[in-house]
Design a protein around this motif. Sequence first.
Motif, PDB file in Angstrom:
ATOM      1  N   TYR A 150     -10.589  60.522 140.042  1.00  0.00           N
ATOM      2  CA  TYR A 150     -11.690  59.594 139.783  1.00  0.00           C
ATOM      3  C   TYR A 150     -11.908  58.708 141.008  1.00  0.00           C
ATOM      4  O   TYR A 150     -10.959  58.417 141.748  1.00  0.00           O
ATOM      5  N   VAL A 151     -13.162  58.277 141.158  1.00  0.00           N
ATOM      6  CA  VAL A 151     -13.515  57.445 142.311  1.00  0.00           C
ATOM      7  C   VAL A 151     -14.294  56.223 141.843  1.00  0.00           C
ATOM      8  O   VAL A 151     -14.991  56.272 140.825  1.00  0.00           O
ATOM      9  N   TYR A 152     -14.171  55.130 142.590  1.00  0.00           N
ATOM     10  CA  TYR A 152     -15.029  53.955 142.391  1.00  0.00           C
ATOM     11  C   TYR A 152     -15.289  53.316 143.750  1.00  0.00           C
ATOM     12  O   TYR A 152     -14.597  53.608 144.725  1.00  0.00           O
TER      13      TYR A 152
ATOM     14  N   THR B 211     -22.422  58.454 139.939  1.00  0.00           N
ATOM     15  CA  THR B 211     -22.611  57.104 139.405  1.00  0.00           C
ATOM     16  C   THR B 211     -21.289  56.362 139.523  1.00  0.00           C
ATOM     17  O   THR B 211     -20.312  56.681 138.844  1.00  0.00           O
ATOM     18  N   LEU B 212     -21.264  55.405 140.451  1.00  0.00           N
ATOM     19  CA  LEU B 212     -20.002  54.740 140.787  1.00  0.00           C
ATOM     20  C   LEU B 212     -19.996  53.288 140.319  1.00  0.00           C
ATOM     21  O   LEU B 212     -20.949  52.543 140.568  1.00  0.00           O
ATOM     22  N   PRO B 213     -18.905  52.859 139.698  1.00  0.00           N
ATOM     23  CA  PRO B 213     -18.760  51.433 139.401  1.00  0.00           C
ATOM     24  C   PRO B 213     -18.284  50.707 140.655  1.00  0.00           C
ATOM     25  O   PRO B 213     -17.750  51.326 141.568  1.00  0.00           O
ATOM     26  N   ILE B 214     -18.515  49.405 140.707  1.00  0.00           N
ATOM     27  CA  ILE B 214     -18.014  48.594 141.822  1.00  0.00           C
ATOM     28  C   ILE B 214     -16.881  47.740 141.266  1.00  0.00           C
ATOM     29  O   ILE B 214     -17.110  46.866 140.413  1.00  0.00           O
ATOM     30  N   LEU B 215     -15.658  48.007 141.714  1.00  0.00           N
ATOM     31  CA  LEU B 215     -14.494  47.362 141.116  1.00  0.00           C
ATOM     32  C   LEU B 215     -13.691  46.616 142.163  1.00  0.00           C
ATOM     33  O   LEU B 215     -13.632  47.027 143.329  1.00  0.00           O
ATOM     34  N   GLU B 216     -13.082  45.512 141.732  1.00  0.00           N
ATOM     35  CA  GLU B 216     -12.247  44.748 142.649  1.00  0.00           C
ATOM     36  C   GLU B 216     -10.777  44.964 142.311  1.00  0.00           C
ATOM     37  O   GLU B 216     -10.419  45.218 141.163  1.00  0.00           O
ATOM     38  N   THR B 217      -9.934  44.900 143.342  1.00  0.00           N
ATOM     39  CA  THR B 217      -8.489  45.076 143.142  1.00  0.00           C
ATOM     40  C   THR B 217      -7.760  43.883 143.760  1.00  0.00           C
ATOM     41  O   THR B 217      -7.988  43.538 144.915  1.00  0.00           O
TER      42      THR B 217
ATOM     43  N   LEU C  25     -10.065  58.749 128.372  1.00  0.00           N
ATOM     44  CA  LEU C  25     -10.522  57.592 127.584  1.00  0.00           C
ATOM     45  C   LEU C  25     -10.446  56.308 128.421  1.00  0.00           C
ATOM     46  O   LEU C  25     -11.402  55.526 128.482  1.00  0.00           O
ATOM     47  N   ILE C  26      -9.312  56.116 129.088  1.00  0.00           N
ATOM     48  CA  ILE C  26      -9.141  54.906 129.897  1.00  0.00           C
ATOM     49  C   ILE C  26     -10.095  54.937 131.096  1.00  0.00           C
ATOM     50  O   ILE C  26     -10.742  53.941 131.418  1.00  0.00           O
ATOM     51  N   ALA C  27     -10.224  56.097 131.732  1.00  0.00           N
ATOM     52  CA  ALA C  27     -11.114  56.216 132.890  1.00  0.00           C
ATOM     53  C   ALA C  27     -12.559  55.921 132.489  1.00  0.00           C
ATOM     54  O   ALA C  27     -13.275  55.210 133.198  1.00  0.00           O
ATOM     55  N   LYS C  28     -12.984  56.447 131.343  1.00  0.00           N
ATOM     56  CA  LYS C  28     -14.358  56.195 130.883  1.00  0.00           C
ATOM     57  C   LYS C  28     -14.557  54.722 130.566  1.00  0.00           C
ATOM     58  O   LYS C  28     -15.612  54.151 130.838  1.00  0.00           O
ATOM     59  N   HIS C  29     -13.540  54.112 129.971  1.00  0.00           N
ATOM     60  CA  HIS C  29     -13.622  52.690 129.640  1.00  0.00           C
ATOM     61  C   HIS C  29     -13.845  51.854 130.907  1.00  0.00           C
ATOM     62  O   HIS C  29     -14.580  50.872 130.900  1.00  0.00           O
ATOM     63  N   GLN C  30     -13.220  52.273 132.008  1.00  0.00           N
ATOM     64  CA  GLN C  30     -13.365  51.550 133.288  1.00  0.00           C
ATOM     65  C   GLN C  30     -14.570  52.048 134.081  1.00  0.00           C
ATOM     66  O   GLN C  30     -14.779  51.622 135.208  1.00  0.00           O
TER      67      GLN C  30
END
Length: 260
Positions: free
Chosen positions: A147-149, A225-231, A198-203
């Motif tokens: 998975y990618v974001y 379709t990529l989400p923009i996430l902070e770490t 399930l967890i990947a889809k949730h995020q």
Amino acid sequence: MGRTGICRLCGETRKLTLEHVPPEAAYNDKKVFYEMLSDAVNGRNLRNVPRKLGVTHLCEPCNSTTGGKYGNAFVNWARQGMEYLDKIVDKKPINLKFNIEPLKVIKQAYVMCMALGSSETVNTDAELKKVLLNFEERLLNPKYRVYVYLNSAGGSPRLASEAAVGRTDLGATVFVLAEVALPPFGYVILKAEYDGDLIAKHQQLCDISHFSNFQYGEKAEIFLTLPILETHEPFPLDYRSKEEIYNRVPENQFTMGSTL
Ligand SMILES: [Zn+2]
């Protein structure tokens, strides 16, 4: 620098060299502040020490040959991601077009994942290793999903491997083989199973496992379709903002065990 050990890819006992994770030319050419999951779990406080982002787990031939075969395509993909990331103002998932060599991109993601292997005996997936070293071969029945974001600037890079992550709110637990985050991208490699999906889809993580179906050297125009996430923390699948971490939210929804 360098020590002798078992290379995580070819399995031979050789002198090991620093493998940049992600590759040096993919915006990983500076020392950065970060904490590896294994440092956090073992109580090694290295957060305030600027270091190269990578591990000394691959031999020189594996390091340079995989870099030579997959590196340029991977850097090309990272450049396209960085151009988009620089222009994004909103935090909503965004549909983006990429002109890439998908097989090389996903195989480099797998190389990073194998390189992160914490111990010399953990990487037992012989088929994956064989496919990564036989450059034109595709991985037809992967045990993992990739998975990618988009990883927004201003957080901390993340290098994590071999951890079980549970979400009590979803009633789901998954084994994370590896997570690598450095702008522009974050990569998560999970055991292919229902809970993981399930967890990947949730995020809202974007599944790129189908990149494996392309031929070596085949180019493609791909929409993702990529989400923009902070770490901020070293823990995989944790995309809480600084405020959420400060307020310990959602503490009851996030638990983690590690095999390290
Ligand atoms: Zn090797």
